[in-house]
Every structure is written in structure tokens, then in C-alpha cells.
Write a protein that holds these residues in place. Structure first.
Motif, PDB file in Angstrom:
ATOM      1  N   PRO A  53       5.666   2.369  -6.259  1.00 36.15           N
ATOM      2  CA  PRO A  53       4.246   2.061  -6.020  1.00 36.15           C
ATOM      3  C   PRO A  53       3.505   1.790  -7.327  1.00 36.15           C
ATOM      4  CG  PRO A  53       4.661   4.406  -5.776  1.00 36.15           C
ATOM      5  CD  PRO A  53       6.000   3.747  -5.884  1.00 36.15           C
ATOM      6  N   GLU A  79       0.847  -1.190   0.000  1.00 32.59           N
ATOM      7  CA  GLU A  79       0.000   0.000   0.000  1.00 32.59           C
ATOM      8  C   GLU A  79       0.884   1.243   0.000  1.00 32.59           C
ATOM      9  OE1 GLU A  79      -2.641  -0.154   3.280  1.00 32.59           O
ATOM     10  OE2 GLU A  79      -3.652  -1.997   2.612  1.00 32.59           O
ATOM     11  N   TRP A  80       0.345   2.337  -0.527  1.00 29.08           N
ATOM     12  CA  TRP A  80       1.109   3.583  -0.610  1.00 29.08           C
ATOM     13  C   TRP A  80       0.195   4.741  -0.262  1.00 29.08           C
ATOM     14  CZ3 TRP A  80       1.764   7.189  -5.156  1.00 29.08           C
ATOM     15  CH2 TRP A  80       2.812   8.100  -4.928  1.00 29.08           C
ATOM     16  N   ASP A  81       0.707   5.655   0.543  1.00 36.37           N
ATOM     17  CA  ASP A  81      -0.114   6.774   1.001  1.00 36.37           C
ATOM     18  C   ASP A  81      -0.074   7.978   0.067  1.00 36.37           C
ATOM     19  OD1 ASP A  81       2.429   7.730   1.390  1.00 36.37           O
ATOM     20  OD2 ASP A  81       2.264   7.979   3.562  1.00 36.37           O
TER      21      ASP A  81
END
Length: 289
Positions: free
Chosen positions: A237, A106-108
Motif C-alpha cells: 500500500p 485503496e487500503w483499510d
């Protein structure tokens, strides 16, 4: 294990130094073994990998020189063990291997941005700083401004401080732009994709080995090929990549090969150790992804 990587398939399975092959043998077959590995066994295993004895001995000597291996002698028998530093290198690579490509993380949406200034007169420091940042997973967005999708700002500053860079700033935030370079432009995504395609072609062309020697050689060759992605793909990502990015499916195929080649490879390596010390042969490990 470890990274570094010839044409065609060369992008995927790059030529590697005998020293790197030595460390890969320790990572796959002598994982956390307290006893030292008989040098004779290491030399025979390297022979299966195509490394001639003079080059193999030189590689072992080089690893001793740089503090990754230590030499032990008992009578006429010579053995090598990982030093504390060597064990740390192997463990670091193992952590990367166990995580990279297993799933898309996951990537913010935030980027770590590092800005630093080093005078042109300090060329060695400029080179060392860029090399260290690339190893961490950074790429240059502009001259003196480097970005990464995952590395904490504190880690980047710690590395630059360790090198002696006095003028550096780091922060983590989403990037917005009006013209100029986009984060995607910091990496050559076509080149990285070509690396994956070439590695996939190597997997497609691989055949079940007919002997333990062939199994040991192929297993190490594929491992070294996969490890080279640590340099070329800093776990970018999926949000900035193509939907069909091959990292996860190729990792799954590589892991299947690595596991299927293990029995014959381990048996081969164990025979090399047994030729020197039958009791020690039981220490040979079967570490799989």
C-alpha cells in the motif's frame, strides 16, 4: 507471461528461462486460441528472442513434462497447446497484469498476519510454506510470523493446509507495536525501489525497433521484466511507501511500449504461423494491456 526473473539493467529485466518465454508468447499472441500452436512457429519466434533451437525444444518438452503444454501430431507436423492447467496459469498472470500498477488501490490499514509452526526436521515443508507465502505476497515479520497488506487470511490458511501444515493461525487486523519490527521492515523497500529504477532505465534506453524481429524481442523482454515485479512488489500500500513510488507511472510507460510494439510483433508472429498454416495465421492474437 509469468514471472521469474542479470546486473545493471539486470534487476529490471532478469534472465528468464526459455520455458517462461514460451508461456509469454502464448499469452501475447495465442490468447485463448482453441487450435494448437505449430511448433515450428514457436521455435522461430523463440529464435527472435535469442533462444537456440535445442534449448527451445527442451523448453517445450519441459512444459509438457510438468503438465502446462500438450503435444499434438498430425502427419509430420507437431503442435503444442496449453493444457487446462497451463491455461489457468496464463489466465492468472493475465489478471495480475491487467490490475497491477493501473492505480494505487485503496487500503483499510489492516494486515493479514499468519503464524505457523513447522518442526526443523521438516525442512522441505518449511521451505515450501515460505515459498508459497512469498508468492502470495507475504513477508516475514518474525520467524514464523508472516504479514501481507492484501491477502485474505482464508487464502493463506488454504495454501498452508494444502501443503500439509497442521499448526497455523491467521487473522486480519491493524498492527500496533511497542518496539520490535514494523511492517515496513518485512520488505526491503530500497531493493524494490532499485528494481523499479532499473526497469525505468531500460525503458529510457529503449528505441523504436527497425524490424519485426527486434519488435518481437523487445516486447517480450519488457513484458518479462514487468512480470518480475510480481515477485518483488506484492502491491504494497502507498501508505507505507514514499509519495513518489514509481509503480503507477512506470506501468503506464510500459503499457505504452507494449501497445506501440504490438503491430510489428503480431505481424512477425503471424508470418511464422503462416509459414506452417496460412489459414491458422488468422488466429494470432493482439492482446494489449
Amino acid at each position: 507471461m509469468m514471472s521469474t526473473a542479470l546486473g545493471g539493467e539486470a534487476i529490471a529485466v532478469r534472465r528468464v528461462s526459455p520455458a517462461r518465454q514460451v508461456l509469454t508468447l502464448f499469452g501475447d499472441y495465442w490468447w485463448h486460441v482453441p487450435e494448437a500452436l505449430p511448433t515450428g512457429a514457436a521455435l522461430r519466434a523463440l529464435g527472435d528472442l535469442g533462444v537456440k533451437e535445442p534449448a527451445a525444444r527442451a523448453a517445450l518438452a519441459r512444459l509438457v513434462e510438468i503438465g502446462l503444454l500438450a503435444t499434438e501430431r498430425e502427419g509430420r507436423r507437431t503442435s503444442h497447446r496449453l493444457t487446462e492447467r497451463g491455461s489457468a496459469v496464463i489466465d492468472d498472470e493475465a489478471r495480475w497484469l491487467d490490475a497491477f500498477g493501473v492505480r494505487e488501490p485503496e487500503w483499510d490499514g489492516a494486515w493479514t498476519v499468519v503464524a505457523f509452526s513447522i518442526p526443523e526436521s521438516h525442512r522441505a515443508l518449511r521451505h515450501s510454506s515460505r515459498t508459497r507465502l512469498r508468492w502470495l505476497g507475504f513477508a516475514p515479520l518474525y520467524d514464523g510470523v508472516w504479514i501481507s497488506a492484501r491477502v485474505p487470511a482464508s487464502d493463506a490458511l488454504a495454501q498452508l493446509t494444502e501443503l500439509g501444515v497442521a499448526d497455523a493461525t491467521a487473522l486480519r487486523a491493524p498492527l500496533e507495536r511497542s518496539g520490535g519490527a514494523s511492517p515496513r521492515s518485512a520488505w526491503n523497500l530500497d531493493e524494490i525501489r532499485g528494481h523499479y529504477d532499473a526497469f525505468g532505465a531500460v525503458l529510457d534506453a529503449s528505441e523504436t525497433p527497425a524490424s519485426g524481429a527486434e519488435a518481437l524481442a523487445l516486447r517480450s523482454r519488457l513484458m518479462l521484466g514487468w512480470q518480475s515485479f510480481r515477485e518483488s512488489d506484492p502491491a504494497l500500500p502507498l501508505a507505507i511507501l514514499a509519495d513518489d513510488w514509481p509503480r503507477v507511472p512506470l506501468r503506464r510507460r510500459f503499457a505504452q511500449w507494449h501497445g506501440s510494439l504490438a503491430p510489428a510483433s503480431v505481424q512477425r508472429f503471424r508470418a511464422f504461423v503462416a509459414a506452417v498454416d496460412p489459414a491458422l495465421a488468422e488466429q494470432v492474437t493482439d492482446r494489449r494491456l
